[in-house]
Motif scaffolding. Structure first.
Motif, PDB file in Angstrom:
ATOM      1  N   LYS A 300      26.345 -42.989 -41.929  1.00  0.00           N
ATOM      2  CA  LYS A 300      26.262 -41.759 -41.143  1.00  0.00           C
ATOM      3  C   LYS A 300      25.904 -40.567 -42.023  1.00  0.00           C
ATOM      4  O   LYS A 300      25.068 -39.731 -41.648  1.00  0.00           O
ATOM      5  CB  LYS A 300      27.584 -41.501 -40.433  1.00  0.00           C
ATOM      6  CG  LYS A 300      27.863 -42.447 -39.272  1.00  0.00           C
ATOM      7  CD  LYS A 300      29.133 -42.040 -38.537  1.00  0.00           C
ATOM      8  CE  LYS A 300      29.375 -42.938 -37.329  1.00  0.00           C
ATOM      9  NZ  LYS A 300      30.599 -42.545 -36.584  1.00  0.00           N
ATOM     10  N   ARG A 473      15.520 -35.251 -29.736  1.00  0.00           N
ATOM     11  CA  ARG A 473      16.285 -35.241 -28.475  1.00  0.00           C
ATOM     12  C   ARG A 473      15.725 -36.266 -27.501  1.00  0.00           C
ATOM     13  O   ARG A 473      16.473 -37.002 -26.833  1.00  0.00           O
ATOM     14  CB  ARG A 473      16.245 -33.830 -27.861  1.00  0.00           C
ATOM     15  CG  ARG A 473      17.076 -33.669 -26.597  1.00  0.00           C
ATOM     16  CD  ARG A 473      18.554 -33.787 -26.895  1.00  0.00           C
ATOM     17  NE  ARG A 473      19.341 -33.635 -25.686  1.00  0.00           N
ATOM     18  CZ  ARG A 473      19.798 -32.466 -25.226  1.00  0.00           C
ATOM     19  NH1 ARG A 473      19.529 -31.340 -25.893  1.00  0.00           N
ATOM     20  NH2 ARG A 473      20.514 -32.402 -24.133  1.00  0.00           N
ATOM     21  N   GLY A 476      16.754 -39.682 -28.279  1.00  0.00           N
ATOM     22  CA  GLY A 476      18.194 -39.935 -28.193  1.00  0.00           C
ATOM     23  C   GLY A 476      18.852 -40.120 -29.546  1.00  0.00           C
ATOM     24  O   GLY A 476      19.763 -40.952 -29.693  1.00  0.00           O
ATOM     25  N   ASP A 477      18.433 -39.358 -30.537  1.00  0.00           N
ATOM     26  CA  ASP A 477      18.966 -39.502 -31.898  1.00  0.00           C
ATOM     27  C   ASP A 477      20.467 -39.211 -31.933  1.00  0.00           C
ATOM     28  O   ASP A 477      20.926 -38.145 -31.504  1.00  0.00           O
ATOM     29  CB  ASP A 477      18.236 -38.548 -32.841  1.00  0.00           C
ATOM     30  CG  ASP A 477      18.681 -38.702 -34.273  1.00  0.00           C
ATOM     31  OD1 ASP A 477      18.347 -39.723 -34.893  1.00  0.00           O
ATOM     32  OD2 ASP A 477      19.384 -37.805 -34.766  1.00  0.00           O
ATOM     33  N   SER A 478      21.235 -40.153 -32.476  1.00  0.00           N
ATOM     34  CA  SER A 478      22.692 -40.015 -32.493  1.00  0.00           C
ATOM     35  C   SER A 478      23.154 -38.933 -33.453  1.00  0.00           C
ATOM     36  O   SER A 478      24.163 -38.257 -33.211  1.00  0.00           O
ATOM     37  CB  SER A 478      23.340 -41.353 -32.869  1.00  0.00           C
ATOM     38  OG  SER A 478      22.926 -41.765 -34.165  1.00  0.00           O
ATOM     39  N   LEU A 480      21.580 -36.096 -34.205  1.00  0.00           N
ATOM     40  CA  LEU A 480      21.403 -34.808 -33.543  1.00  0.00           C
ATOM     41  C   LEU A 480      22.520 -34.566 -32.547  1.00  0.00           C
ATOM     42  O   LEU A 480      23.078 -33.470 -32.466  1.00  0.00           O
ATOM     43  CB  LEU A 480      20.043 -34.767 -32.835  1.00  0.00           C
ATOM     44  CG  LEU A 480      19.769 -33.508 -32.002  1.00  0.00           C
ATOM     45  CD1 LEU A 480      19.797 -32.256 -32.861  1.00  0.00           C
ATOM     46  CD2 LEU A 480      18.444 -33.633 -31.264  1.00  0.00           C
ATOM     47  N   ARG A 481      22.873 -35.590 -31.806  1.00  0.00           N
ATOM     48  CA  ARG A 481      23.940 -35.453 -30.814  1.00  0.00           C
ATOM     49  C   ARG A 481      25.276 -35.116 -31.486  1.00  0.00           C
ATOM     50  O   ARG A 481      26.007 -34.238 -31.039  1.00  0.00           O
ATOM     51  CB  ARG A 481      24.041 -36.747 -30.009  1.00  0.00           C
ATOM     52  CG  ARG A 481      25.020 -36.672 -28.840  1.00  0.00           C
ATOM     53  CD  ARG A 481      24.844 -37.868 -27.896  1.00  0.00           C
ATOM     54  NE  ARG A 481      25.006 -39.144 -28.597  1.00  0.00           N
ATOM     55  CZ  ARG A 481      24.024 -39.993 -28.836  1.00  0.00           C
ATOM     56  NH1 ARG A 481      22.794 -39.716 -28.446  1.00  0.00           N
ATOM     57  NH2 ARG A 481      24.260 -41.138 -29.464  1.00  0.00           N
ATOM     58  N   GLU A 482      25.592 -35.806 -32.582  1.00  0.00           N
ATOM     59  CA  GLU A 482      26.852 -35.524 -33.280  1.00  0.00           C
ATOM     60  C   GLU A 482      26.823 -34.163 -33.955  1.00  0.00           C
ATOM     61  O   GLU A 482      27.837 -33.456 -33.988  1.00  0.00           O
ATOM     62  CB  GLU A 482      27.126 -36.615 -34.307  1.00  0.00           C
ATOM     63  CG  GLU A 482      27.493 -37.954 -33.685  1.00  0.00           C
ATOM     64  CD  GLU A 482      27.999 -38.942 -34.726  1.00  0.00           C
ATOM     65  OE1 GLU A 482      28.419 -38.499 -35.814  1.00  0.00           O
ATOM     66  OE2 GLU A 482      27.969 -40.156 -34.454  1.00  0.00           O
ATOM     67  N   LEU A 484      25.186 -31.478 -32.960  1.00  0.00           N
ATOM     68  CA  LEU A 484      25.413 -30.482 -31.912  1.00  0.00           C
ATOM     69  C   LEU A 484      26.880 -30.446 -31.505  1.00  0.00           C
ATOM     70  O   LEU A 484      27.437 -29.389 -31.227  1.00  0.00           O
ATOM     71  CB  LEU A 484      24.524 -30.789 -30.698  1.00  0.00           C
ATOM     72  CG  LEU A 484      23.027 -30.567 -30.905  1.00  0.00           C
ATOM     73  CD1 LEU A 484      22.262 -31.039 -29.669  1.00  0.00           C
ATOM     74  CD2 LEU A 484      22.732 -29.088 -31.169  1.00  0.00           C
ATOM     75  N   GLY A 485      27.512 -31.619 -31.492  1.00  0.00           N
ATOM     76  CA  GLY A 485      28.925 -31.659 -31.154  1.00  0.00           C
ATOM     77  C   GLY A 485      29.769 -30.932 -32.178  1.00  0.00           C
ATOM     78  O   GLY A 485      30.705 -30.203 -31.832  1.00  0.00           O
ATOM     79  N   LYS A 489      31.796 -27.746 -30.907  1.00  0.00           N
ATOM     80  CA  LYS A 489      33.200 -28.053 -30.729  1.00  0.00           C
ATOM     81  C   LYS A 489      34.053 -26.928 -31.274  1.00  0.00           C
ATOM     82  O   LYS A 489      33.788 -26.377 -32.331  1.00  0.00           O
ATOM     83  CB  LYS A 489      33.560 -29.355 -31.462  1.00  0.00           C
ATOM     84  CG  LYS A 489      34.964 -29.860 -31.146  1.00  0.00           C
ATOM     85  CD  LYS A 489      35.209 -31.166 -31.884  1.00  0.00           C
ATOM     86  CE  LYS A 489      36.573 -31.742 -31.561  1.00  0.00           C
ATOM     87  NZ  LYS A 489      36.705 -32.162 -30.182  1.00  0.00           N
TER      88      LYS A 489
END
Length: 492
Positions: A300, A473, A476-478, A480-482, A484-485, A489
């Motif tokens: 990761k 985006r 669906g890149d993981s 990028l999603r994490e 942004l989270g 958050k």
């Protein structure tokens, strides 16, 4: 620390994921705000001061870099790697650093005339150096304060200290430059920055040294500390050898070009390395006994690094000309190709630093020395092949080639030490690298049709980053999603 202990005792301590997100968030705030403040001040000073002024101070920065390495001696990094450092460990390292600060400053103080004679016999270097070198004493007093907060993954006060220091030192430096103090503006800017940062950490860090030096504590951090020290010393020697070569063989103006290009390129690579080290070494060291979980986290971190590194450094390369013209006009045009080469080299510097963090978090500190020796041999060979071409640009091309060769070696070494396949490490980088190259090509084409530098810079930033994030985006890149989270958050 007391607050963390109370949270853990009451069962209200945040989860490791939240603490990691909080650490990454504040490290990001620290780096972004630092670079903005550093850039604003740097732009003003670069437009007001001469190339000779920057060359003079560039010589002193070489000696200051060596002094800083000897002051810390690698024990700060050893405290980060140690799973459960004690209060006595922190105090021992603090008092050791303090003694080294005083000892080394006295050596440099009396060596000032020798420094001046070595560099074109310019006697201005004597008073400049004797004041400038005070900054590493001030910085040395804050090393343990900083590492202790990093170890606890509480970096908010570090970020605030950097912001306060850069703001006030920037004001002081700009005022002195406009008042005609020349290189003294850069010297006093450095002193004020170190004083403010260290004072802030002492006032807000919640820790004071309570013990004297302990032989057992020194022994407990010696193995890792000695290896980190040897690595840092070799790294500093060979990173600054170019300043020596250029400063002695060429003019202070040529050294000014190089130091400016080096400084602005490092705003990207050094920032990313600092974020990765302060965020992920403490995190990864928690899983050093669980190799399966460790390799999962390693994958990761590898992808997250690629996600940030390639677009940032690639953007600096392709936007170098409009960036310099927007900030400095044409004054520093001779530094632009140096900047582009150093920014490209910075990609491999960050990757090697990342792999070094993997090894450090597992306690393989001696491997860092091996890496450094290989890198330094590559640099020596590059200098030997290019120095007689009498071109600063040729010297920097040699740096880039040496960086690529070093990265290939470190990739293989890290794979063997961690059990993480080299192909998987490289494969995690490829999607972000290819997408970045496509965006760089698009930005280059924009440069052919937009002649006005500030407008071109803005369009390249918006279009390049927008296309990069949009494609990730859609895929669906993981990561990028994490990412942004983490940003969105709420981490108190």
């Amino acid at each position: 620390m007391a607050e963390t202990a109370r949270e853990e005792a009451s069962g209200t301590a945040p989860s490791l994921k939240v603490r990691t997100a909080r650490t990454l968030k504040w490290n990001g705030i620290d780096r972004i705000s630092t670079q903005v403040l550093y850039a604003v001040t740097g732009v003003v000073l670069a437009n007001v001061l001469s190339k000779d002024d920057f060359g003079l101070v560039g010589v002193l920065l070489v000696f200051q870099a060596f002094a800083t390495i000897f002051v810390d001696s690698g024990f700060g990094a050893a405290l980060l790697q140690k799973k459960h450092p004690l209060e006595r460990d922190y105090s021992t390292v603090f008092w050791f650093n303090t003694c080294m600060c005083v000892f080394i400053y006295l050596i440099l103080y009396f060596s000032a005339p020798l420094i001046a004679r070595a560099f074109h016999n310019d006697m201005r270097l004597i008073p400049l150096s004797r004041v400038m070198f005070l900054s590493f004493i001030l910085n040395g007093l804050g090393i343990v304060q900083t590492n202790r907060l990093m170890k606890m993954m509480q970096v908010k006060q570090i970020a605030l200290a950097n912001i306060a220091g850069l703001t006030l030192s920037g004001i002081a430096g700009v005022w002195l430059a406009l008042a005609g103090y020349g290189p003294w503006a850069l010297v006093w800017q450095t002193i004020v920055l170190a004083a403010i940062k260290t004072s802030w950490l002492w006032l807000t860090g919640g820790w004071l040294p309570r013990y004297g030096m302990s032989a057992s504590s020194l022994r407990s951090v010696y193995r890792v500390g000695a290896s980190v020290f040897a690595t840092s010393l070799l790294n500093t020697i060979f990173l600054n050898v170019y300043n020596f070569v250029i400063g002695i063989w060429y003019s202070f103006a040529s050294l000014g070009d190089y130091t400016q290009a080096d400084k602005w390129s490092k705003m990207g690579s050094a920032s990313l390395s600092q974020i990765l080290t302060s965020t992920f070494v403490p995190l990864l060291s928690r899983f050093q006994d669980d190799r399966e979980r460790y390799r999962e986290m390693m994958g990761k971190v590898n992808r997250l690094t690629a996600f940030m590194l390639f677009p940032f450094m690639g953007g600096l390369v392709v936007m170098a000309e409009p960036l310099f013209h927007t900030l400095f006009g044409t004054k520093w045009d001779s530094a632009i190709p140096l900047f582009q080469l150093l920014a490209a080299r910075g990609i491999f510097t960050v990757l090697c630093s990342l792999y070094g963090n993997y090894l450090l978090s597992l306690g393989y500190a001696r491997s860092l020395v091996v890496i450094e020796v290989v890198k330094d041999c590559a640099i020596i060979a590059a200098i030997g092949a290019t120095v007689f071409l009498h071109s600063v640009e040729a010297l920097v091309w040699g740096q880039l080639v040496a960086g690529v060769l070093t990265w290939l070696f470190v990739l293989r070494l890290t794979s063997r030490a961690t059990g993480f396949p080299a192909g998987s490490l490289f494969g995690g980088l490829v999607p972000y690298l290819l997408l970045t190259l496509a965006c760089m090509a698009l930005c280059h084409m924009l440069g052919l049709v937009v002649p006005y530098a500030p407008l071109l810079l803005a369009i390249q930033c918006v279009v390049g980053l927008g296309v990069y994030l949009a494609i990730l985006r859609l895929c669906g890149d993981s990561i990028l999603r994490e990412a942004l989270g983490f940003l969105l958050k709420k981490t108190k």
